[in-house]
Design a protein around this motif. Structure first.
Motif, mmCIF file in Angstrom:
data_model
loop_
_atom_site.group_PDB
_atom_site.id
_atom_site.type_symbol
_atom_site.label_atom_id
_atom_site.label_comp_id
_atom_site.label_asym_id
_atom_site.label_seq_id
_atom_site.Cartn_x
_atom_site.Cartn_y
_atom_site.Cartn_z
ATOM 1 N N ASP A 44 33.578 6.403 44.854
ATOM 2 C CA ASP A 44 34.320 6.204 46.101
ATOM 3 C C ASP A 44 34.878 7.511 46.627
ATOM 4 O O ASP A 44 34.887 7.770 47.825
ATOM 5 N N ARG A 45 35.355 8.342 45.707
ATOM 6 C CA ARG A 45 35.948 9.600 46.154
ATOM 7 C C ARG A 45 34.891 10.593 46.611
ATOM 8 O O ARG A 45 35.078 11.308 47.579
ATOM 9 N N VAL A 46 33.787 10.636 45.890
ATOM 10 C CA VAL A 46 32.731 11.578 46.244
ATOM 11 C C VAL A 46 32.108 11.230 47.582
ATOM 12 O O VAL A 46 31.850 12.078 48.413
ATOM 13 N N PHE A 47 31.887 9.919 47.800
ATOM 14 C CA PHE A 47 31.202 9.518 49.013
ATOM 15 C C PHE A 47 32.154 9.250 50.170
ATOM 16 O O PHE A 47 31.742 8.876 51.240
ATOM 17 N N ASP A 48 33.423 9.432 49.954
ATOM 18 C CA ASP A 48 34.394 9.285 51.031
ATOM 19 C C ASP A 48 34.628 10.650 51.643
ATOM 20 O O ASP A 48 34.727 11.647 50.949
ATOM 21 N N ASN A 49 34.702 10.724 52.970
ATOM 22 C CA ASN A 49 34.914 12.004 53.645
ATOM 23 C C ASN A 49 36.387 12.325 53.818
ATOM 24 O O ASN A 49 36.794 12.941 54.775
ATOM 25 N N SER A 50 37.214 11.839 52.914
ATOM 26 C CA SER A 50 38.644 12.135 52.948
ATOM 27 C C SER A 50 39.098 12.538 51.554
ATOM 28 O O SER A 50 39.692 11.755 50.831
ATOM 29 N N PRO A 51 38.796 13.778 51.138
ATOM 30 C CA PRO A 51 39.068 14.193 49.772
ATOM 31 C C PRO A 51 40.543 14.303 49.471
ATOM 32 O O PRO A 51 41.349 14.553 50.352
ATOM 33 N N TRP A 65 34.888 24.380 55.876
ATOM 34 C CA TRP A 65 34.453 25.558 56.617
ATOM 35 C C TRP A 65 35.586 26.558 56.871
ATOM 36 O O TRP A 65 35.373 27.587 57.516
ATOM 37 N N HIS A 66 36.788 26.287 56.400
ATOM 38 C CA HIS A 66 37.894 27.208 56.654
ATOM 39 C C HIS A 66 37.633 28.582 56.024
ATOM 40 O O HIS A 66 37.115 28.677 54.899
ATOM 41 N N ASP A 67 37.996 29.612 56.732
ATOM 42 C CA ASP A 67 37.955 30.977 56.210
ATOM 43 C C ASP A 67 39.366 31.321 55.739
ATOM 44 O O ASP A 67 40.202 31.809 56.506
ATOM 45 N N TYR A 68 39.641 31.047 54.449
ATOM 46 C CA TYR A 68 40.997 31.198 53.949
ATOM 47 C C TYR A 68 41.449 32.650 53.874
ATOM 48 O O TYR A 68 42.644 32.944 53.996
ATOM 49 N N GLU A 69 40.515 33.572 53.690
ATOM 50 C CA GLU A 69 40.887 34.985 53.692
ATOM 51 C C GLU A 69 41.376 35.407 55.076
ATOM 52 O O GLU A 69 42.383 36.104 55.211
ATOM 53 N N ALA A 70 40.665 34.956 56.123
ATOM 54 C CA ALA A 70 41.079 35.286 57.491
ATOM 55 C C ALA A 70 42.412 34.629 57.826
ATOM 56 O O ALA A 70 43.269 35.230 58.485
ATOM 57 N N ILE A 71 42.593 33.387 57.364
ATOM 58 C CA ILE A 71 43.863 32.692 57.605
ATOM 59 C C ILE A 71 45.010 33.448 56.941
ATOM 60 O O ILE A 71 46.088 33.613 57.514
ATOM 61 N N LYS A 72 44.766 33.928 55.729
ATOM 62 C CA LYS A 72 45.790 34.675 54.994
ATOM 63 C C LYS A 72 46.122 35.984 55.704
ATOM 64 O O LYS A 72 47.294 36.374 55.823
ATOM 65 N N ARG A 73 45.089 36.670 56.202
ATOM 66 C CA ARG A 73 45.328 37.927 56.920
ATOM 67 C C ARG A 73 46.157 37.681 58.188
ATOM 68 O O ARG A 73 47.083 38.433 58.492
ATOM 69 N N ASP A 74 45.791 36.633 58.918
ATOM 70 C CA ASP A 74 46.522 36.327 60.150
ATOM 71 C C ASP A 74 47.984 35.994 59.862
ATOM 72 O O ASP A 74 48.885 36.366 60.616
ATOM 73 N N PRO A 126 47.901 17.866 60.701
ATOM 74 C CA PRO A 126 47.705 18.213 59.285
ATOM 75 C C PRO A 126 46.403 17.670 58.693
ATOM 76 O O PRO A 126 45.822 18.302 57.804
ATOM 77 N N ASN A 127 45.930 16.528 59.173
ATOM 78 C CA ASN A 127 44.685 15.967 58.635
ATOM 79 C C ASN A 127 43.493 16.871 58.869
ATOM 80 O O ASN A 127 42.499 16.810 58.135
ATOM 81 N N CYS A 128 43.559 17.721 59.897
ATOM 82 C CA CYS A 128 42.434 18.608 60.209
ATOM 83 C C CYS A 128 42.179 19.604 59.082
ATOM 84 O O CYS A 128 41.052 20.060 58.881
ATOM 85 N N LYS A 129 43.236 19.944 58.337
ATOM 86 C CA LYS A 129 43.091 20.927 57.262
ATOM 87 C C LYS A 129 42.321 20.374 56.078
ATOM 88 O O LYS A 129 41.887 21.123 55.203
ATOM 89 N N GLN A 130 42.134 19.054 56.027
ATOM 90 C CA GLN A 130 41.451 18.426 54.904
ATOM 91 C C GLN A 130 40.022 17.999 55.233
ATOM 92 O O GLN A 130 39.292 17.566 54.349
ATOM 93 N N LYS A 131 39.637 18.117 56.484
ATOM 94 C CA LYS A 131 38.341 17.575 56.897
ATOM 95 C C LYS A 131 37.188 18.472 56.459
ATOM 96 O O LYS A 131 37.283 19.697 56.463
ATOM 97 N N LEU A 132 36.103 17.811 56.084
ATOM 98 C CA LEU A 132 34.864 18.500 55.736
ATOM 99 C C LEU A 132 33.840 18.234 56.828
ATOM 100 O O LEU A 132 33.822 17.167 57.438
ATOM 101 N N TYR A 133 32.966 19.218 57.052
ATOM 102 C CA TYR A 133 31.920 19.074 58.059
ATOM 103 C C TYR A 133 30.574 19.405 57.441
ATOM 104 O O TYR A 133 30.501 20.037 56.381
ATOM 105 N N ALA A 134 29.518 18.969 58.086
ATOM 106 C CA ALA A 134 28.174 19.111 57.536
ATOM 107 C C ALA A 134 27.912 20.547 57.075
ATOM 108 O O ALA A 134 28.275 21.511 57.759
#
Length: 492
Positions: free
Chosen positions: A33-40, A74-83, A133-141
């Protein structure tokens, strides 16, 4: 006795197997259920960055959904940290502290916004992440189409144009950007010629196209779209700032349905101090009134989704910022090349999408800031553009609406220099008496003047007739010359 012992041993064995097996079935169900759910399940890492945990972690950051599509963060956490570590004028999207000297009229005259302030803010400035806040958890293709970013401009300010380009390149996964196409609509500012060419040499994905004459927004966009190589076309204005992870949410919806046209949420960059703020009310969708003015109206409660970060359908878009599958755009016929400027193209493309089986969606997890000018600082090609679009019914007056279903309102004017209004049709001619002349003007015998228009004040009014004035020429399609001649003769 041995037979009873044997049965007891068999029963005990089955019981032990059940105790061992059933919990594992439960664990497998939980895993599945967790693997196939798009809400980790996530927790916040350093700086509030979400980290995917536990059994739903596959490989580095990918998951396989019920539809078999691998999705990733798809988040670029290094860029987020720099900003997050940046400070200075305008950083984190904060308003620039203005002095009276910064507010001089010259600062707005060439661009319609305070170019002095823009020039004192970094081209790579940081922005606040104001997504749900939910946008930070979303996964995309994991596999998304690439895109050509098309940015038309005319006499745009140096820093505002470059900041648009920098924000797109800084906050987009490189593999998703096929190219950035700057389309110059016959600018005459020196900084947009050789200096711009030399600056963009350092950015290999950026190329510049130029029109040979002033074409206007729509034909300039079409020039860029015709040259685009990406699988998706993304249109942006030349004074924008792309925010965190803005691109994957758009491309993901197109990957799911190529006939989707998707729009980011458009945030507001103040034209005075360049402060970055959300547009009032996220649960809003595009609409228009009877005068064809674009509006944002609340989504009815029964149509609102439980998760406000999910995409939602919208009747029409604002027009300036959107992404569309390149082939689908041309299947729709692109834009009507007769459109001279803004103020109608968003309705045309929106109507065609819905009539041809497509979808129009706003994507809350994609945010782009936009400067709304104080005023339009340059003349537009082809005369003026009026937001009001009418179908006229020619009778003893000029009525608004389809001739077969005419509304009971008529063009009405009191005197010379008075505004033209809509008033109940009274059938007494007088203030509602009109002639459509060969010079394409709408003549009002009572005031001995013609209907004129003001592009800056967005109104129509009576003025001294001038056959050479383009703002007094009103073009009508599918007019019956015989009926029109009889109409004018009858009014004499």
């Amino acid at each position: 006795m041995r037979r009873k012992e044997k049965r007891l041993l068999q029963f005990a064995g089955l019981l032990i197997a059940a105790l061992l097996f059933l919990p594992n079935v439960g664990l497998w169900s939980l895993y599945r259920d967790r693997v196939f759910d798009n809400s980790p399940d996530t927790v916040d890492g350093p700086g509030g960055i979400p980290i995917i945990q536990g059994l739903n972690r596959m490989g580095k950051d990918a998951q396989v959904g019920r539809d078999g599509v691998r999705r990733k963060d798809w988040h670029d956490y290094e860029a987020i940290k720099r900003d997050a570590s940046r400070s200075g004028n305008g950083e984190q999207g904060k308003a620039f502290p203005l002095s009276e000297a910064d507010r001089v009229d010259q600062a707005y005259r060439e661009n319609g916004f305070n170019i002095y302030v823009s020039d004192r803010i970094s081209l790579n400035r940081s922005l606040p992440d104001i997504r749900h806040p939910n946008c930070k958890q979303k996964l995309y293709a994991e596999r998304l189409p690439n895109t050509s970013i098309i940015i038309p401009f005319h006499n745009e300010g140096w820093s505002s144009l470059l900041r648009t380009v920098h924000s797109v390149l800084n906050r987009s996964p490189p593999q998703l950007i096929a190219e950035v196409i700057l389309v110059d609509d016959y600018s005459d500012k020196e900084h947009l010629k050789v200096a711009l060419e030399e600056y963009m040499v350092r950015m290999p994905k950026v190329r510049i196209l130029r029109t040979k004459k002033r074409e206007g927004l729509i034909r300039t966009r079409l020039l860029g779209a015709g040259a685009a190589k990406g699988e998706v076309i993304t249109f942006l204005d030349s004074h924008c700032e792309a925010n965190v992870n803005w691109l994957p949410p758009l491309l993901d919806r197109i990957a799911q349905n190529r006939k989707s046209i998707v729009c980011p949420m458009i945030d507001v960059i103040d034209h005075d101090n360049f402060g970055y703020e959300t547009q009032a009310g996220d649960a809003m969708r595009g609409a228009f009134d009877w005068e064809m003015y674009y509006k944002r109206i609340p989504i009815p409660p029964e149509l609102q989704k439980e998760d406000p970060s999910e995409p939602f359908e919208s009747p029409v878009m604002a027009g300036g910022l959107f992404a569309v599958d390149r082939k689908w755009f041309w299947e729709l016929g692109g834009y009507d090349t007769g459109l001279e400027i803004w103020g109608g193209e968003q309705y045309e493309i929106s109507f065609k999408v819905w009539m041809c089986g497509g979808r129009m969606e706003d994507i809350p997890c994609s945010r782009v800031g936009h400067i709304y000018r104080k005023y339009v600082p340059y003349k537009v090609p082809g005369g003026v553009s009026l937001a009001r679009v009418f179908t006229f019914g020619w009778r003893e007056d000029v009525r608004v609406g389809d001739p077969m279903h005419t509304k009971k309102v008529c063009f009405d004017a009191i005197s010379h220099n008075s505004p033209v209004t809509l008033y109940d049709c009274h059938g007494m001619k007088g203030n509602q008496l009109w002639r459509y002349r060969k010079d394409k003007s709408l003549y009002h015998p009572v005031s001995n003047s013609c209907i004129d228009s003001s592009p800056t004040e967005r109104r129509v009014f009576m003025n001294t007739c001038d056959p050479g004035s383009p703002s007094q020429q009103w073009l009508f399609e599918r007019t019956n010359a015989t009926v029109l001649e009889r109409f004018n003769r009858g009014n004499n």
